[in-house]
Every structure is written in structure tokens, then in C-alpha cells.
Motif scaffolding. Sequence first.
Motif, PDB file in Angstrom:
ATOM      1  N   UNK A  53      43.428  -3.246 152.063  1.00  0.00           N
ATOM      2  CA  UNK A  53      44.362  -3.885 151.132  1.00  0.00           C
ATOM      3  C   UNK A  53      45.606  -3.004 151.070  1.00  0.00           C
ATOM      4  N   UNK A  54      46.742  -3.617 150.841  1.00  0.00           N
ATOM      5  CA  UNK A  54      47.990  -2.869 150.736  1.00  0.00           C
ATOM      6  C   UNK A  54      48.530  -3.001 149.319  1.00  0.00           C
ATOM      7  N   UNK A  55      49.361  -2.043 148.938  1.00  0.00           N
ATOM      8  CA  UNK A  55      49.891  -2.057 147.577  1.00  0.00           C
ATOM      9  C   UNK A  55      50.972  -3.121 147.446  1.00  0.00           C
ATOM     10  N   UNK A  56      51.128  -3.616 146.234  1.00  0.00           N
ATOM     11  CA  UNK A  56      52.214  -4.555 145.939  1.00  0.00           C
ATOM     12  C   UNK A  56      53.275  -3.812 145.122  1.00  0.00           C
ATOM     13  N   UNK A  57      54.315  -4.526 144.759  1.00  0.00           N
ATOM     14  CA  UNK A  57      55.439  -3.896 144.058  1.00  0.00           C
ATOM     15  C   UNK A  57      55.035  -3.325 142.699  1.00  0.00           C
ATOM     16  N   UNK A  58      54.214  -4.053 141.952  1.00  0.00           N
ATOM     17  CA  UNK A  58      53.789  -3.577 140.642  1.00  0.00           C
ATOM     18  C   UNK A  58      52.958  -2.303 140.761  1.00  0.00           C
ATOM     19  N   UNK A  72      59.679   2.958 146.448  1.00  0.00           N
ATOM     20  CA  UNK A  72      60.389   2.474 147.641  1.00  0.00           C
ATOM     21  C   UNK A  72      59.769   3.058 148.902  1.00  0.00           C
ATOM     22  N   UNK A  73      59.457   4.340 148.893  1.00  0.00           N
ATOM     23  CA  UNK A  73      58.816   4.983 150.044  1.00  0.00           C
ATOM     24  C   UNK A  73      57.459   4.358 150.332  1.00  0.00           C
ATOM     25  N   UNK A  74      56.657   4.165 149.291  1.00  0.00           N
ATOM     26  CA  UNK A  74      55.327   3.579 149.483  1.00  0.00           C
ATOM     27  C   UNK A  74      55.408   2.184 150.096  1.00  0.00           C
ATOM     28  N   UNK A  75      56.303   1.355 149.567  1.00  0.00           N
ATOM     29  CA  UNK A  75      56.442  -0.008 150.081  1.00  0.00           C
ATOM     30  C   UNK A  75      56.991  -0.008 151.511  1.00  0.00           C
ATOM     31  N   UNK A  76      57.933   0.891 151.798  1.00  0.00           N
ATOM     32  CA  UNK A  76      58.458   0.994 153.164  1.00  0.00           C
ATOM     33  C   UNK A  76      57.392   1.448 154.148  1.00  0.00           C
ATOM     34  N   UNK A  77      56.581   2.407 153.763  1.00  0.00           N
ATOM     35  CA  UNK A  77      55.500   2.865 154.637  1.00  0.00           C
ATOM     36  C   UNK A  77      54.562   1.713 154.990  1.00  0.00           C
ATOM     37  N   UNK A  78      54.169   0.949 153.966  1.00  0.00           N
ATOM     38  CA  UNK A  78      53.256  -0.173 154.217  1.00  0.00           C
ATOM     39  C   UNK A  78      53.917  -1.266 155.050  1.00  0.00           C
TER      40      UNK A  78
END
Length: 111
Positions: A53-58, A72-78
Motif C-alpha cells: 500500500x502507498x501513502x496518500x496525501x492525508x 512533498x518528499x514522501x509523495x514524490x518518492x512514491x
Amino acid sequence: MLHRENSIRQYHTSSAADLIKETMDFYQITQTDLAARLGVSQKNISDILKRKRFINELLALRIETVMGISSQLLLNLDANFKLHQAKENAKNSEPDHQSDKFLKRYDWVSA
């Protein structure tokens, strides 16, 4: 925060899970404790760390608040990781479309 002895991976082979796991290991954070702080189940954390599973924005915003890692880094990595996976899967699969126009570029496309 990052271990200098770890080799740097190409950006598309790392996901948010890698950065979260490294931080958890460094600060000896358990999945149960992190889940409680983020308001999710321990299974959710486990699935993220296993890339099921991947993280969402929340969740990215919650992780930023709790762990200090940029959302932002976490979402970009995913996003980069998932795009790389999709490209690899596309290379290894045969198209099942019968149309002779399938994935044929328009004349004006140069990229």
C-alpha cells in the motif's frame, strides 16, 4: 537522520516506505507506536512498509507532523517509485489490444 554508511539508491527505486523505515529504525520506533500517533492501524503501517500500500496525501501530512519528514518528499518518492514500476511492467508485458493505432504516436509528438 540518514545513515551515511547506507548506499544512495536511484530515486525511482526508493519509496516513502524506505525513508519511513529508515527513520523508524534509527529512532527505534515500533509500527504499533507509529500507527497510534498517525491514527491508523498497525496493519496499515505494515502494508506501507512492505509496499503493499502507498501513502496518500492525508497520511503524508500526518507523517510530516509526527516524524518531521516532508510530505512533498514522501509523495514524490512514491510517485516516482510507482511510475518506475509501471514502466518496468509495460516493458515486460505484451499488449493485448487489436487496434493498429494502439500506442502509435501522433505525427506532432517528438518526445
